[in-house]
Design a protein around this motif. Sequence first.
Motif, PDB file in Angstrom:
ATOM      1  N   GLN A   1     -36.586   3.423 -22.114  1.00 33.19           N
ATOM      2  CA  GLN A   1     -37.759   4.273 -22.627  1.00 33.19           C
ATOM      3  C   GLN A   1     -37.394   5.816 -22.272  1.00 33.19           C
ATOM      4  O   GLN A   1     -38.046   6.729 -22.468  1.00 33.19           O
ATOM      5  CB  GLN A   1     -39.185   4.063 -22.096  1.00 33.19           C
ATOM      6  CG  GLN A   1     -39.443   2.751 -22.788  1.00 33.19           C
ATOM      7  CD  GLN A   1     -40.681   2.211 -21.921  1.00 33.19           C
ATOM      8  OE1 GLN A   1     -41.612   3.036 -21.490  1.00 33.19           O
ATOM      9  NE2 GLN A   1     -41.085   0.836 -21.815  1.00 33.19           N
ATOM     10  N   HIS A   2     -36.129   6.189 -21.597  1.00 35.47           N
ATOM     11  CA  HIS A   2     -35.752   7.172 -20.983  1.00 35.47           C
ATOM     12  C   HIS A   2     -34.609   7.343 -21.410  1.00 35.47           C
ATOM     13  O   HIS A   2     -33.575   6.703 -21.864  1.00 35.47           O
ATOM     14  CB  HIS A   2     -35.917   7.214 -19.314  1.00 35.47           C
ATOM     15  CG  HIS A   2     -37.216   6.639 -18.909  1.00 35.47           C
ATOM     16  ND1 HIS A   2     -38.364   7.784 -18.757  1.00 35.47           N
ATOM     17  CD2 HIS A   2     -37.792   5.504 -18.785  1.00 35.47           C
ATOM     18  CE1 HIS A   2     -39.432   7.051 -18.269  1.00 35.47           C
ATOM     19  NE2 HIS A   2     -39.280   5.753 -18.404  1.00 35.47           N
ATOM     20  N   GLN A   3     -34.107   9.005 -21.044  1.00 32.79           N
ATOM     21  CA  GLN A   3     -32.680   9.290 -21.320  1.00 32.79           C
ATOM     22  C   GLN A   3     -31.795   9.055 -20.024  1.00 32.79           C
ATOM     23  O   GLN A   3     -32.058   9.298 -18.880  1.00 32.79           O
ATOM     24  CB  GLN A   3     -32.757  10.854 -21.426  1.00 32.79           C
ATOM     25  CG  GLN A   3     -33.453  11.405 -22.582  1.00 32.79           C
ATOM     26  CD  GLN A   3     -33.019  10.949 -23.636  1.00 32.79           C
ATOM     27  OE1 GLN A   3     -31.746  10.992 -24.075  1.00 32.79           O
ATOM     28  NE2 GLN A   3     -33.817  10.431 -24.886  1.00 32.79           N
ATOM     29  N   LEU A   4     -30.724   8.419 -20.242  1.00 33.74           N
ATOM     30  CA  LEU A   4     -29.819   7.895 -19.198  1.00 33.74           C
ATOM     31  C   LEU A   4     -28.670   8.523 -19.253  1.00 33.74           C
ATOM     32  O   LEU A   4     -27.969   8.796 -20.260  1.00 33.74           O
ATOM     33  CB  LEU A   4     -29.634   6.253 -19.320  1.00 33.74           C
ATOM     34  CG  LEU A   4     -30.941   5.315 -19.280  1.00 33.74           C
ATOM     35  CD1 LEU A   4     -30.653   3.966 -19.647  1.00 33.74           C
ATOM     36  CD2 LEU A   4     -31.911   5.437 -17.986  1.00 33.74           C
ATOM     37  N   PHE A   5     -28.143   8.887 -17.906  1.00 35.11           N
ATOM     38  CA  PHE A   5     -26.872   9.334 -17.782  1.00 35.11           C
ATOM     39  C   PHE A   5     -26.096   8.589 -16.761  1.00 35.11           C
ATOM     40  O   PHE A   5     -26.659   7.984 -15.866  1.00 35.11           O
ATOM     41  CB  PHE A   5     -27.176  10.871 -17.172  1.00 35.11           C
ATOM     42  CG  PHE A   5     -27.907  11.737 -18.302  1.00 35.11           C
ATOM     43  CD1 PHE A   5     -27.259  12.674 -19.151  1.00 35.11           C
ATOM     44  CD2 PHE A   5     -29.312  11.613 -18.311  1.00 35.11           C
ATOM     45  CE1 PHE A   5     -27.962  13.501 -19.979  1.00 35.11           C
ATOM     46  CE2 PHE A   5     -30.016  12.560 -19.063  1.00 35.11           C
ATOM     47  CZ  PHE A   5     -29.482  13.428 -19.946  1.00 35.11           C
TER      48      PHE A   5
ATOM     49  N   ALA B   1     -30.057   9.239 -13.849  1.00 37.01           N
ATOM     50  CA  ALA B   1     -29.025   9.115 -13.515  1.00 37.01           C
ATOM     51  C   ALA B   1     -28.497   7.657 -12.798  1.00 37.01           C
ATOM     52  O   ALA B   1     -29.180   7.167 -12.012  1.00 37.01           O
ATOM     53  CB  ALA B   1     -28.314  10.148 -12.704  1.00 37.01           C
ATOM     54  N   LEU B   2     -27.446   7.011 -13.404  1.00 38.11           N
ATOM     55  CA  LEU B   2     -26.975   5.783 -13.082  1.00 38.11           C
ATOM     56  C   LEU B   2     -25.592   5.818 -12.421  1.00 38.11           C
ATOM     57  O   LEU B   2     -24.827   5.984 -13.153  1.00 38.11           O
ATOM     58  CB  LEU B   2     -27.142   4.712 -13.930  1.00 38.11           C
ATOM     59  CG  LEU B   2     -28.798   4.543 -14.539  1.00 38.11           C
ATOM     60  CD1 LEU B   2     -28.756   3.945 -16.078  1.00 38.11           C
ATOM     61  CD2 LEU B   2     -29.492   3.624 -13.419  1.00 38.11           C
TER      62      LEU B   2
ATOM     63  N   ALA C   1     -22.737  16.237  -1.547  1.00 38.41           N
ATOM     64  CA  ALA C   1     -23.419  17.087  -2.189  1.00 38.41           C
ATOM     65  C   ALA C   1     -24.448  16.559  -3.192  1.00 38.41           C
ATOM     66  O   ALA C   1     -25.386  17.317  -3.219  1.00 38.41           O
ATOM     67  CB  ALA C   1     -22.290  17.830  -2.850  1.00 38.41           C
ATOM     68  N   LEU C   2     -24.166  15.424  -3.928  1.00 39.89           N
ATOM     69  CA  LEU C   2     -25.178  15.071  -4.969  1.00 39.89           C
ATOM     70  C   LEU C   2     -26.430  14.611  -4.202  1.00 39.89           C
ATOM     71  O   LEU C   2     -27.583  15.035  -4.640  1.00 39.89           O
ATOM     72  CB  LEU C   2     -24.533  13.846  -5.634  1.00 39.89           C
ATOM     73  CG  LEU C   2     -25.437  13.322  -6.609  1.00 39.89           C
ATOM     74  CD1 LEU C   2     -25.342  13.956  -7.878  1.00 39.89           C
ATOM     75  CD2 LEU C   2     -24.830  11.715  -6.802  1.00 39.89           C
TER      76      LEU C   2
ATOM     77  N   ILE D   1     -23.635  15.466 -12.667  1.00 38.40           N
ATOM     78  CA  ILE D   1     -24.663  14.882 -12.388  1.00 38.40           C
ATOM     79  C   ILE D   1     -25.461  15.907 -11.473  1.00 38.40           C
ATOM     80  O   ILE D   1     -26.509  16.319 -11.800  1.00 38.40           O
ATOM     81  CB  ILE D   1     -24.861  13.406 -12.023  1.00 38.40           C
ATOM     82  CG1 ILE D   1     -24.379  12.530 -13.073  1.00 38.40           C
ATOM     83  CG2 ILE D   1     -26.276  13.206 -11.426  1.00 38.40           C
ATOM     84  CD1 ILE D   1     -24.358  11.080 -12.741  1.00 38.40           C
ATOM     85  N   GLY D   2     -24.648  16.200 -10.509  1.00 37.44           N
ATOM     86  CA  GLY D   2     -25.337  17.480  -9.514  1.00 37.44           C
ATOM     87  C   GLY D   2     -25.611  18.629 -10.305  1.00 37.44           C
ATOM     88  O   GLY D   2     -26.608  19.372  -9.766  1.00 37.44           O
TER      89      GLY D   2
END
Length: 134
Positions: free
Chosen positions: A28-32, A4-5, A93-94, A63-64
Amino acid sequence: MNIALIAHDKKKNDIVNFSKAYQVILSQHQLFATGTTGLRLQQEANLTVHRFQSGPLGGDQQIGSMIAQNKMDLVLFFRDPFTAQPHEPDITALIRLCDVYAVPLATNMGTAEVLIKGLERGDFSWREIIKESE
């Protein structure tokens, strides 16, 4: 790995520049990402990013939710410590969820660089073990 970004408004340039510098690793990764941050990463860092709502509109909570389901492996959240955020409870909370689920979290560029270098070395393979044990 799912990464997560997130970046507050005054830190968006920083996360874009960071992502450009580490584009080879991140790609190279799954980004959110949350709304505008994700759009800027797509346009300026040439990364493929799944975009959620903006933070104040629920993106932090989305994302949380992934963290709570053990579907997020790393969070890079460039926070602005000098500006009050209307959704501060969501941010808290995150961060709490990252602690609860042992998800590595960077809230500034210095820590993010350490985590990205560790990711490049394969230091986060323990995250795969945790997922497999569920």
